[in-house]
Design an enzyme around this catalytic site. Sequence first.
Site, mmCIF file in Angstrom:
data_model
loop_
_atom_site.group_PDB
_atom_site.id
_atom_site.type_symbol
_atom_site.label_atom_id
_atom_site.label_comp_id
_atom_site.label_asym_id
_atom_site.label_seq_id
_atom_site.Cartn_x
_atom_site.Cartn_y
_atom_site.Cartn_z
ATOM 1 N N ASP A 135 0.822 -1.212 0.000
ATOM 2 C CA ASP A 135 0.000 0.000 0.000
ATOM 3 C C ASP A 135 0.855 1.261 0.000
ATOM 4 O O ASP A 135 1.983 1.257 0.504
ATOM 5 C CB ASP A 135 -0.924 -0.017 1.230
ATOM 6 C CG ASP A 135 -2.075 0.960 1.070
ATOM 7 O OD1 ASP A 135 -2.387 1.344 -0.082
ATOM 8 O OD2 ASP A 135 -2.660 1.350 2.100
ATOM 9 N N HIS A 192 2.306 3.292 -9.054
ATOM 10 C CA HIS A 192 2.152 1.863 -9.377
ATOM 11 C C HIS A 192 3.340 1.375 -10.202
ATOM 12 O O HIS A 192 3.822 0.268 -10.025
ATOM 13 C CB HIS A 192 0.843 1.626 -10.136
ATOM 14 C CG HIS A 192 -0.374 2.038 -9.344
ATOM 15 N ND1 HIS A 192 -0.576 1.637 -8.049
ATOM 16 C CD2 HIS A 192 -1.433 2.841 -9.657
ATOM 17 C CE1 HIS A 192 -1.705 2.156 -7.596
ATOM 18 N NE2 HIS A 192 -2.241 2.899 -8.548
ATOM 19 N N GLU A 240 -12.333 -4.403 -4.488
ATOM 20 C CA GLU A 240 -12.835 -3.049 -4.187
ATOM 21 C C GLU A 240 -12.123 -1.994 -5.035
ATOM 22 O O GLU A 240 -12.605 -0.877 -5.173
ATOM 23 C CB GLU A 240 -12.618 -2.713 -2.702
ATOM 24 C CG GLU A 240 -13.551 -3.444 -1.749
ATOM 25 C CD GLU A 240 -13.248 -4.934 -1.645
ATOM 26 O OE1 GLU A 240 -12.069 -5.315 -1.671
ATOM 27 O OE2 GLU A 240 -14.212 -5.723 -1.584
ATOM 28 N N LEU A 286 10.355 -20.803 -4.553
ATOM 29 C CA LEU A 286 9.412 -19.888 -3.902
ATOM 30 C C LEU A 286 8.083 -19.967 -4.649
ATOM 31 O O LEU A 286 8.065 -19.971 -5.878
ATOM 32 C CB LEU A 286 9.960 -18.456 -4.009
ATOM 33 C CG LEU A 286 8.987 -17.330 -3.604
ATOM 34 C CD1 LEU A 286 8.790 -17.308 -2.090
ATOM 35 C CD2 LEU A 286 9.508 -15.975 -4.084
ATOM 36 N N GLU A 335 0.619 -13.184 12.382
ATOM 37 C CA GLU A 335 1.207 -12.043 13.087
ATOM 38 C C GLU A 335 1.069 -10.829 12.166
ATOM 39 O O GLU A 335 1.312 -10.936 10.955
ATOM 40 C CB GLU A 335 2.698 -12.300 13.356
ATOM 41 C CG GLU A 335 2.958 -13.440 14.308
ATOM 42 C CD GLU A 335 2.398 -13.160 15.710
ATOM 43 O OE1 GLU A 335 2.473 -12.007 16.182
ATOM 44 O OE2 GLU A 335 1.849 -14.112 16.318
HETATM 45 C C1 IPE Z 1 -5.496 -2.755 -0.415
HETATM 46 O O1 IPE Z 1 -5.133 -1.453 -0.568
HETATM 47 C C2 IPE Z 1 -5.459 -3.442 -1.734
HETATM 48 C C3 IPE Z 1 -4.145 -3.582 -2.357
HETATM 49 C C4 IPE Z 1 -3.003 -3.258 -1.843
HETATM 50 C C5 IPE Z 1 -4.177 -4.158 -3.653
HETATM 51 P P1 IPE Z 1 -6.223 -0.300 -0.695
HETATM 52 O O2 IPE Z 1 -5.444 0.958 -0.714
HETATM 53 O O3 IPE Z 1 -7.117 -0.543 -1.806
HETATM 54 O O4 IPE Z 1 -7.025 -0.477 0.652
HETATM 55 P P2 IPE Z 1 -7.912 0.574 1.443
HETATM 56 O O5 IPE Z 1 -8.847 1.149 0.463
HETATM 57 O O6 IPE Z 1 -6.955 1.574 1.974
HETATM 58 O O7 IPE Z 1 -8.549 -0.246 2.504
HETATM 59 C C1 IPE Z 2 -1.670 0.186 -3.366
HETATM 60 O O1 IPE Z 2 -1.405 1.531 -3.391
HETATM 61 C C2 IPE Z 2 -1.803 -0.383 -4.746
HETATM 62 C C3 IPE Z 2 -3.185 -0.701 -5.110
HETATM 63 C C4 IPE Z 2 -4.207 -0.682 -4.307
HETATM 64 C C5 IPE Z 2 -3.408 -1.088 -6.480
HETATM 65 P P1 IPE Z 2 -2.585 2.574 -3.397
HETATM 66 O O2 IPE Z 2 -2.894 2.903 -4.806
HETATM 67 O O3 IPE Z 2 -3.711 2.118 -2.559
HETATM 68 O O4 IPE Z 2 -1.867 3.815 -2.720
HETATM 69 P P2 IPE Z 2 -2.536 4.814 -1.700
HETATM 70 O O5 IPE Z 2 -3.031 4.004 -0.543
HETATM 71 O O6 IPE Z 2 -3.621 5.512 -2.418
HETATM 72 O O7 IPE Z 2 -1.395 5.694 -1.331
HETATM 73 MG MG MG Z 3 -4.151 2.386 -0.566
#
Ligand code: IPE
Ligand code: IPE
Ligand code: MG
Length: 585
Positions: A355, A372, A402, A464, A540
């Site tokens: 994230d 990304h 989502e 892996l 964990e």
């Molecule tokens: C969770 O991240 C999904 C991925 C890392 C693919 P999100 O950024 O979508 O999750 P929320 O919306 O913060 O819960």
């Molecule tokens: C996680 O990074 C990657 C995906 C969910 C595809 P985010 O795109 O959720 O990045 P933030 O949380 O908005 O910074």
């Molecule tokens: Mg995110």
Amino acid sequence: MVGDDPALQAAYLLCRARTKQQDPAEYALIQLVPAVLRPACWALWTAANALDDLADDRTAESEERAARVGEWISALDHELATGTSTDPIRLALVDTAWRWRLDISQLHNAMTLVQHDAHGRQFTDWSSWRAWGRGNLLPWFDQVRDLFDRAGVAVTLRLDRQDVYEQFLDGVRLTDILTDLSADLAQGDLLLPGQSLDQFPGSADDLEQRRWSPSTAGLITDLTGLARRWVTQPALTRGMHPGLATVLDTMADLLRAQLDAVSAAGPTLFHAPPRPSFVTTARLLAPARARAALAWSLTEVTVPPPRRPRHDTVLTQRPRAQRPAFRSPPPHPSGERPPQIPVDQMPTHVAVIMDGNGRWAQQRGLPRHEGHRTGRSAAYEMVYGALEIGLRHLTLYAFSTENWKRDDEEIGTILALLHQELREYPLEDLDVRVRWHGRPDRLPQDVIDLMRMRESSTRDRSGLTLTTCINYGGRDEITRTATALARRVRSGQLDPDLISETDVAQHLPQPDMPDVDLLWRTGNEQRISNFLPWHTAYAELYFTADYWPETDRRHLWQAISEYTRRQRRHGAPLTAVVSHEPQQP
Ligand code: IPE
Ligand code: IPE
Ligand code: MG
């Protein structure tokens, strides 16, 4: 073609002769595939039939027959490890498995079903009939699909056509049953569902007596019509490699000709298996041969290098000894090496919520998709780090069910990056087995096809296991599991009052994924976001503030080191727990 080993040559020739003699139509179909693949097809076909014959051999009691099938399966399990067999059919099968890197263990359930068949089968409805037929037939067809994959001809059967494919196989099964009705009735077997017989009152008794009546005539007309509809699936081969499409289309043609013969047989159907005339099949096969030859001449079919030496010298060698050499991951630019983690403190499965891509980009005044793009290198870093530290399972959350709420441009970039990654696949020569976890719907077909291809081509790697969760949702996973369990209950194979946690685990879309030991989320958020709810039940949790694009393998190593300092209790009192206390300096 199969080397110069005389025992092996004889084994394959035997399989070929059996196929030709027991099922000329099958033999003719196999003649439509490239010559290098035919021995493997004969071996698979003959092994499946040898097993059926053992279960069916009425010179023995059902217990004895089931025991013989069981012995055959155990012998095969052993021989797959040693690479040789004293039984020629199994020798050909084992050689095929080794040569083409087929995972024959996938056939285990299908084989065990045959063992149960020895005790006789009865089906109340179509759904239990279907569950049996598919459980029996699909895994063998899947082996043939893998065989083509290994030969470089990806059988990119569209996932949204899985139903079509399975219904086609139902048609194959029903045609077989109608053809072999005389033999089955003579043995007192009736492999048709009660639900269908009930529609034609008296037909069950008439069949038992092998008495042709308006009722049985109606039943046969109904069933041949059904089988004809099931084997007629034009969508099945649309977009497929023309060679494969020719094989499947010809198979459907031959099945329809067979059904015509069933329809025309009348009362003789109960006394001898009907066959289409030689002229009819020749008319279908001659143009198919020409079409297949042309189609294959335009495709390069690759034969993998021999995986083992001669079968007679292999007894002392384990399959691992012939594993190809894989490249080591490139070292981290800092030169840093992974910490030494004692084996008993090493997590088996680390799952990561990657994230913070968007915030990382926004912080730099860049569009979110740049996050990304850069995040991709971090994912490779984790794979390198996992290989270096000796982790067995790494699961990465790349796109959730989502995440479709994001705008089209961002979704488009994420999918385009995935596509590029899968196409170029820079992990090719590392010892990494890749898997994909998630729903196929809404994903572009080419992404699905590529994922399937990568899954298939890395299937026998054991360093892996890297699972990427794309269009994955935890609640969706649980819901699909519930559907699978409900199906089993409906088909009478599972008692709802006896459903255990093991049953649930076995019906998950990826039943072999181990529990998550360590769940790590970057990006300064402390939530699970619908990720692996079943597997993380006792994980964990580890949360870090860094955004995903600024992490590298050293962060993974830190996460694993932190894990070794945790105490996992699994509900037990403190004294009885497996401690992950740090080592004394
Ligand atoms: C969770 O991240 C999904 C991925 C890392 C693919 P999100 O950024 O979508 O999750 P929320 O919306 O913060 O819960
Ligand atoms: C996680 O990074 C990657 C995906 C969910 C595809 P985010 O795109 O959720 O990045 P933030 O949380 O908005 O910074
Ligand atoms: Mg995110």
